[in-house]
Design a protein around this motif. Structure first.
Motif, PDB file in Angstrom:
ATOM      1  N   ILE A  34      98.832  -4.080  21.966  1.00 25.38           N
ATOM      2  CA  ILE A  34      98.603  -4.491  23.353  1.00 25.38           C
ATOM      3  C   ILE A  34      97.410  -3.729  23.942  1.00 25.38           C
ATOM      4  CG2 ILE A  34      99.575  -4.498  25.687  1.00 25.38           C
ATOM      5  CD1 ILE A  34     102.337  -4.959  24.373  1.00 25.38           C
ATOM      6  N   LYS A  35      97.414  -2.421  23.731  1.00 25.54           N
ATOM      7  CA  LYS A  35      96.302  -1.601  24.254  1.00 25.54           C
ATOM      8  C   LYS A  35      94.964  -2.088  23.718  1.00 25.54           C
ATOM      9  CE  LYS A  35      98.907   2.411  23.666  1.00 25.54           C
ATOM     10  NZ  LYS A  35      98.961   3.857  23.351  1.00 25.54           N
ATOM     11  N   THR A  36      94.908  -2.422  22.469  1.00 31.45           N
ATOM     12  CA  THR A  36      93.670  -2.902  21.869  1.00 31.45           C
ATOM     13  C   THR A  36      93.177  -4.164  22.577  1.00 31.45           C
ATOM     14  OG1 THR A  36      94.376  -2.036  19.739  1.00 31.45           O
ATOM     15  CG2 THR A  36      92.607  -3.694  19.728  1.00 31.45           C
ATOM     16  N   TYR A  37      94.116  -5.077  22.861  1.00 34.60           N
ATOM     17  CA  TYR A  37      93.727  -6.316  23.539  1.00 34.60           C
ATOM     18  C   TYR A  37      93.278  -6.049  24.959  1.00 34.60           C
ATOM     19  CZ  TYR A  37      94.965  -9.223  19.634  1.00 34.60           C
ATOM     20  OH  TYR A  37      94.960  -9.811  18.407  1.00 34.60           O
ATOM     21  N   VAL A  38      93.942  -5.067  25.579  1.00 31.55           N
ATOM     22  CA  VAL A  38      93.503  -4.695  26.935  1.00 31.55           C
ATOM     23  C   VAL A  38      92.076  -4.155  26.875  1.00 31.55           C
ATOM     24  CG1 VAL A  38      93.875  -3.103  28.853  1.00 31.55           C
ATOM     25  CG2 VAL A  38      95.844  -4.269  27.781  1.00 31.55           C
ATOM     26  N   ARG A  39      91.843  -3.263  25.915  1.00 32.72           N
ATOM     27  CA  ARG A  39      90.499  -2.696  25.757  1.00 32.72           C
ATOM     28  C   ARG A  39      89.468  -3.800  25.549  1.00 32.72           C
ATOM     29  NH1 ARG A  39      93.391   1.333  22.563  1.00 32.72           N
ATOM     30  NH2 ARG A  39      93.339   3.283  23.761  1.00 32.72           N
ATOM     31  N   ASN A  40      89.879  -4.857  24.906  1.00 32.92           N
ATOM     32  CA  ASN A  40      88.945  -5.933  24.609  1.00 32.92           C
ATOM     33  C   ASN A  40      88.885  -6.987  25.692  1.00 32.92           C
ATOM     34  OD1 ASN A  40      87.750  -5.366  21.945  1.00 32.92           O
ATOM     35  ND2 ASN A  40      89.900  -5.289  21.321  1.00 32.92           N
ATOM     36  N   GLY A  41      89.503  -6.680  26.849  1.00 25.86           N
ATOM     37  CA  GLY A  41      89.323  -7.543  28.012  1.00 25.86           C
ATOM     38  C   GLY A  41      90.177  -8.777  28.066  1.00 25.86           C
ATOM     39  N   PHE A  42      91.258  -8.834  27.258  1.00 24.90           N
ATOM     40  CA  PHE A  42      92.122 -10.032  27.336  1.00 24.90           C
ATOM     41  C   PHE A  42      92.923 -10.064  28.621  1.00 24.90           C
ATOM     42  CE2 PHE A  42      91.047 -10.190  22.951  1.00 24.90           C
ATOM     43  CZ  PHE A  42      91.264 -11.493  22.533  1.00 24.90           C
ATOM     44  N   GLY A  43      93.102  -8.880  29.231  1.00 18.07           N
ATOM     45  CA  GLY A  43      93.844  -8.841  30.490  1.00 18.07           C
ATOM     46  C   GLY A  43      94.377  -7.455  30.722  1.00 18.07           C
ATOM     47  N   ILE A  44      95.277  -7.334  31.705  1.00 16.54           N
ATOM     48  CA  ILE A  44      95.904  -6.043  31.958  1.00 16.54           C
ATOM     49  C   ILE A  44      97.149  -5.950  31.077  1.00 16.54           C
ATOM     50  CG2 ILE A  44      95.025  -5.891  34.303  1.00 16.54           C
ATOM     51  CD1 ILE A  44      97.757  -6.826  35.281  1.00 16.54           C
ATOM     52  N   GLY A  45      97.459  -4.729  30.694  1.00 18.55           N
ATOM     53  CA  GLY A  45      98.624  -4.547  29.818  1.00 18.55           C
ATOM     54  C   GLY A  45      99.810  -4.017  30.577  1.00 18.55           C
ATOM     55  N   ILE A  46     100.972  -4.456  30.143  1.00 17.96           N
ATOM     56  CA  ILE A  46     102.189  -3.841  30.682  1.00 17.96           C
ATOM     57  C   ILE A  46     103.000  -3.365  29.494  1.00 17.96           C
ATOM     58  CG2 ILE A  46     104.293  -4.169  32.029  1.00 17.96           C
ATOM     59  CD1 ILE A  46     102.908  -6.297  33.607  1.00 17.96           C
ATOM     60  N   VAL A  47     103.139  -2.031  29.378  1.00 18.04           N
ATOM     61  CA  VAL A  47     103.849  -1.451  28.229  1.00 18.04           C
ATOM     62  C   VAL A  47     104.829  -0.399  28.737  1.00 18.04           C
ATOM     63  CG1 VAL A  47     101.894  -1.797  26.673  1.00 18.04           C
ATOM     64  CG2 VAL A  47     102.129   0.373  27.922  1.00 18.04           C
ATOM     65  N   ALA A  48     105.648   0.052  27.830  1.00 12.71           N
ATOM     66  CA  ALA A  48     106.553   1.150  28.174  1.00 12.71           C
ATOM     67  C   ALA A  48     105.734   2.377  28.511  1.00 12.71           C
ATOM     68  CB  ALA A  48     107.480   1.450  27.002  1.00 12.71           C
ATOM     69  N   SER A  49     106.149   3.083  29.543  1.00 19.44           N
ATOM     70  CA  SER A  49     105.382   4.235  30.011  1.00 19.44           C
ATOM     71  C   SER A  49     105.151   5.237  28.903  1.00 19.44           C
ATOM     72  CB  SER A  49     106.125   4.931  31.162  1.00 19.44           C
ATOM     73  OG  SER A  49     106.191   4.070  32.261  1.00 19.44           O
ATOM     74  N   MET A  50     106.170   5.390  28.067  1.00 15.16           N
ATOM     75  CA  MET A  50     106.043   6.419  27.035  1.00 15.16           C
ATOM     76  C   MET A  50     105.004   6.032  25.990  1.00 15.16           C
ATOM     77  SD  MET A  50     109.768   5.370  26.184  1.00 15.16           S
ATOM     78  CE  MET A  50     110.279   3.789  25.543  1.00 15.16           C
ATOM     79  N   ALA A  51     104.554   4.761  26.024  1.00 14.80           N
ATOM     80  CA  ALA A  51     103.538   4.337  25.059  1.00 14.80           C
ATOM     81  C   ALA A  51     102.125   4.585  25.587  1.00 14.80           C
ATOM     82  CB  ALA A  51     103.721   2.854  24.726  1.00 14.80           C
ATOM     83  N   PHE A  52     102.058   5.086  26.801  1.00 16.33           N
ATOM     84  CA  PHE A  52     100.737   5.363  27.367  1.00 16.33           C
ATOM     85  C   PHE A  52     100.563   6.858  27.584  1.00 16.33           C
ATOM     86  CE2 PHE A  52      98.209   6.166  31.266  1.00 16.33           C
ATOM     87  CZ  PHE A  52      96.968   5.804  30.755  1.00 16.33           C
ATOM     88  N   SER A  53      99.490   7.373  26.996  1.00 16.39           N
ATOM     89  CA  SER A  53      99.188   8.792  27.161  1.00 16.39           C
ATOM     90  C   SER A  53      97.808   8.941  27.755  1.00 16.39           C
ATOM     91  CB  SER A  53      99.248   9.480  25.806  1.00 16.39           C
ATOM     92  OG  SER A  53      98.527  10.690  25.837  1.00 16.39           O
ATOM     93  N   PRO A  54      97.701   9.394  28.993  1.00 18.79           N
ATOM     94  CA  PRO A  54      96.391   9.516  29.642  1.00 18.79           C
ATOM     95  C   PRO A  54      95.395  10.291  28.787  1.00 18.79           C
ATOM     96  CG  PRO A  54      98.156  10.026  31.192  1.00 18.79           C
ATOM     97  CD  PRO A  54      98.799   9.867  29.851  1.00 18.79           C
ATOM     98  N   LYS A  55      95.919  11.277  28.047  1.00 13.79           N
ATOM     99  CA  LYS A  55      95.001  12.092  27.251  1.00 13.79           C
ATOM    100  C   LYS A  55      94.452  11.334  26.049  1.00 13.79           C
ATOM    101  CE  LYS A  55      97.028  16.468  28.605  1.00 13.79           C
ATOM    102  NZ  LYS A  55      98.029  17.487  28.238  1.00 13.79           N
ATOM    103  N   GLN A  56      95.332  10.620  25.397  1.00 11.11           N
ATOM    104  CA  GLN A  56      94.883   9.917  24.193  1.00 11.11           C
ATOM    105  C   GLN A  56      94.221   8.596  24.517  1.00 11.11           C
ATOM    106  OE1 GLN A  56      97.997   9.670  21.296  1.00 11.11           O
ATOM    107  NE2 GLN A  56      97.651  11.822  20.713  1.00 11.11           N
ATOM    108  N   ASP A  57      94.672   7.967  25.591  1.00  9.59           N
ATOM    109  CA  ASP A  57      94.097   6.667  25.960  1.00  9.59           C
ATOM    110  C   ASP A  57      93.154   6.852  27.139  1.00  9.59           C
ATOM    111  OD1 ASP A  57      95.834   5.459  24.038  1.00  9.59           O
ATOM    112  OD2 ASP A  57      97.470   5.533  25.508  1.00  9.59           O
ATOM    113  N   ARG A  58      92.105   7.677  26.930  1.00  9.70           N
ATOM    114  CA  ARG A  58      91.219   8.064  28.045  1.00  9.70           C
ATOM    115  C   ARG A  58      90.425   6.898  28.608  1.00  9.70           C
ATOM    116  NH1 ARG A  58      88.671  13.103  25.257  1.00  9.70           N
ATOM    117  NH2 ARG A  58      90.692  13.994  24.699  1.00  9.70           N
ATOM    118  N   ASP A  59      90.215   5.891  27.778  1.00 10.48           N
ATOM    119  CA  ASP A  59      89.417   4.746  28.236  1.00 10.48           C
ATOM    120  C   ASP A  59      90.230   3.786  29.081  1.00 10.48           C
ATOM    121  OD1 ASP A  59      90.957   4.274  26.029  1.00 10.48           O
ATOM    122  OD2 ASP A  59      89.658   2.677  25.259  1.00 10.48           O
ATOM    123  N   LEU A  60      91.542   4.055  29.225  1.00 14.36           N
ATOM    124  CA  LEU A  60      92.403   3.168  30.011  1.00 14.36           C
ATOM    125  C   LEU A  60      92.967   3.909  31.206  1.00 14.36           C
ATOM    126  CD1 LEU A  60      94.463   1.410  27.179  1.00 14.36           C
ATOM    127  CD2 LEU A  60      92.456   0.513  28.403  1.00 14.36           C
TER     128      LEU A  60
END
Lengths: 336, 336
Positions: free
Chosen positions: B231-257
DNA sequence: TGGGCTTACGTGTTACGTAACGATC
DNA sequence: GATCGTTACGTAACACGTAAGCCCA
């Protein structure tokens, strides 16, 4: 864990994993087995059977192991049950009875004739003694049964079964003055010296003396012996008149003596059989009781054995008061 | 014959023939043992012990035999109990868990780190799949545990334990217009194409869609994937906004999001653990549950396991209504 | 739809604890 | 008279049977 649960378990395993069939085989309800199986599995925290939905379709690995162990357990349990049954039904060994001379000589031979044919392997050990000695042997568990007469008190731990009644017979030589009388009274007897059984110690009250005392007479007992044949010998030798158990007098064999029954003037005596309450009766013992006191039904015997506290009191009282004795049979005359 | 009676019997034999001592050892009453011994002897119609009056002073010949057999029986019984305990406490074997990618990737590693140290011999078989697949595997008993989220209906034969809650996070690239907002609403989200988890088949209703529909909005879900990283990859590629489980998002690792929690606008999700009702939990399984959902006490777990009909209904209802969930802990963020 | 297992419930039995009793040394 | 076993009795648990329910072939 209950043995019953293991029985159910094996029944299921032996009936194609069908709880219904197991229930039929065991003549019980199907839900009962179902529940006990679940309780067992729950206690062991293991599924013994593999289920397809609710249906049992197989045995788990652990289940196999458990079933095998359960079989062993039930096998041992059956063995324990068999041990005692076999012992109870054994037909060899030693059967010891303490009794008095009169019973041994005049009442028991007929019984043993039958009994010995039935149990040829059984060694019968007949011990003779006074009532005191008999009681002592019984209390020390040196003998299995005691057979005697008299009002001796046996104590709470002993079961006492009344077996039959008998009267006494007055014996005297052919030329004795009593021979001239149609009917003999206590007064007549009190006039002569008497030879009879000893009144047997402090534990027993003599019903003979009692009967005289009740009509203000005192019997003149000059000689006592435990052996009826000894008494007869002394009577023959003129020591006095004899009073013995009726079955110890045979008009045919004792032709030189005259015998008058005392059934109208002296109370009847009861012969009883006793054994320790805490002894279990083997089959041959039950058979012996049946031979010796055929009027005692299995149910009555069982009442004597498994009497609870209240019925025990009632029984003790009824024996004490000789209530039972009215219905007791008289001893059947029998000589070798 | 009862096992308890055999236990009493052995206890008496092992305590100098003292019923009193046996009772103390077994923490029970002395009359109880006394009575059961008599019942046993009465059933076997044998005196196991030799008595002097009431005191036990010896073991009868048959008694020896019976006691020996009884020891064997109890030995086998103990073995049966041990079989299952050992199995339940085994530390090797195969522990299979079916779960979703999000749980496997973000929730489970921390748990398994501890668990694997405790049970190094245990092979953990982690199976990934959709909720549908997970449920199917569970029903076929192909896996021991299932761990997933969502309101999927599991059926009566499955125990479902709520473990923790988590919120969703909205993801979008740094330069996305949503990044200008202080606070994001459902209306804002409805304006953009959405990439998220698939709503997982007919058995499950999507809480995401529901939330939009409740305020008469229709989310524009353009792409779904089971894997948060996809999902994150598709978000990065502009398919849209992503909605994922919070624990799957890490501000440190996903700095571009950028990630905005939806805790105020979307309902919380509950992650549950499920297993077949007819499976007994081995010790390591209980430990796993304790690691994964530490707030579930032993007593609570036991209630889930041994729920009777009424409490089962209550539990089902309370789970259905998410009554329990208010007290559920939130998932603790943790990344490798 | 019937066969098979489980759930529910009422009932009779029983295990067991307390207390009183009894016997034995 | 102290110790040990038995008797008595009340209570709580439990096994089991009946009836109803549920699920699968």
């Amino acid at each position: 864990m209950k043995l019953q649960q293991l029985i159910y378990l094996i029944a299921i395993a032996d009936n194609n994993l069908s709880i219904t069939k197991a229930a039929e085989k065991l003549f019980t309800s199907q839900p009962g087995i179902s529940k006990q199986l679940r309780l067992l599995e729950s206690e062991l925290e293991t599924k013994i059977f593999i289920r397809n939905g609710k249906q049992l379709v197989g045995v788990s690995e652990l289940g196999e192991e458990i079933i095998n162990r359960a079989r062993k357990v039930l096998h041992e349990i059956n063995h324990i049950k068999n041990i005692s049954n076999l012992a109870n039904e054994s037909e060899s060994g030693n059967f010891s009875i303490a009794t008095t001379q009169t019973q041994a000589q005049y009442a028991l031979p007929k019984v043993f004739a039958n009994f010995h044919k039935r149990y040829p392997q059984l060694t019968i050990d007949l011990q003779q003694g006074t009532s005191e000695q008999i009681l002592s042997q019984l209390q020390k568990q040196e003998v299995d049964f005691a057979i005697a007469s008299g009002n001796i008190e046996l104590g709470a731990n002993i079961v006492k079964i009344p077996c039959f009644q008998w009267d006494r017979t007055v014996l005297f030589p052919q030329d004795h003055p009593l021979g001239d009388l149609r009917k003999i009274t206590l007064e007549d007897l009190a006039k002569y010296p008497i030879v009879t059984y000893p009144s047997m110690g402090p534990a027993e009250k003599s019903s003979l003396k009692d009967a005289f005392n009740k009509v203000k007479l005192e019997p003149n007992i000059v000689f006592t012996a435990r052996d009826a044949d000894v008494i007869k010998t002394y009577v023959r030798n003129g020591f006095g008149i004899g009073i013995v158990a009726s079955m110890a007098f045979s008009p045919k064999q004792d032709r030189d003596l005259l015998g008058y029954s005392t059934k109208d003037i002296l109370p009847r005596c009861t012969t009883w059989l006793a054994f320790n309450k805490n002894m279990f009766l083997k089959k041959y013992m039950k058979d012996f009781i049946n031979d010796f006191a055929p009027h005692i039904s299995k149910e009555q015997l069982s009442r004597y054995l498994h009497q609870d506290y209240t019925s025990s009191l009632q029984l003790a009282n009824s024996i004490e008061k000789n209530e039972d004795d009215a219905s007791l049979p008289m001893h059947q005359m029998w000589h070798i």
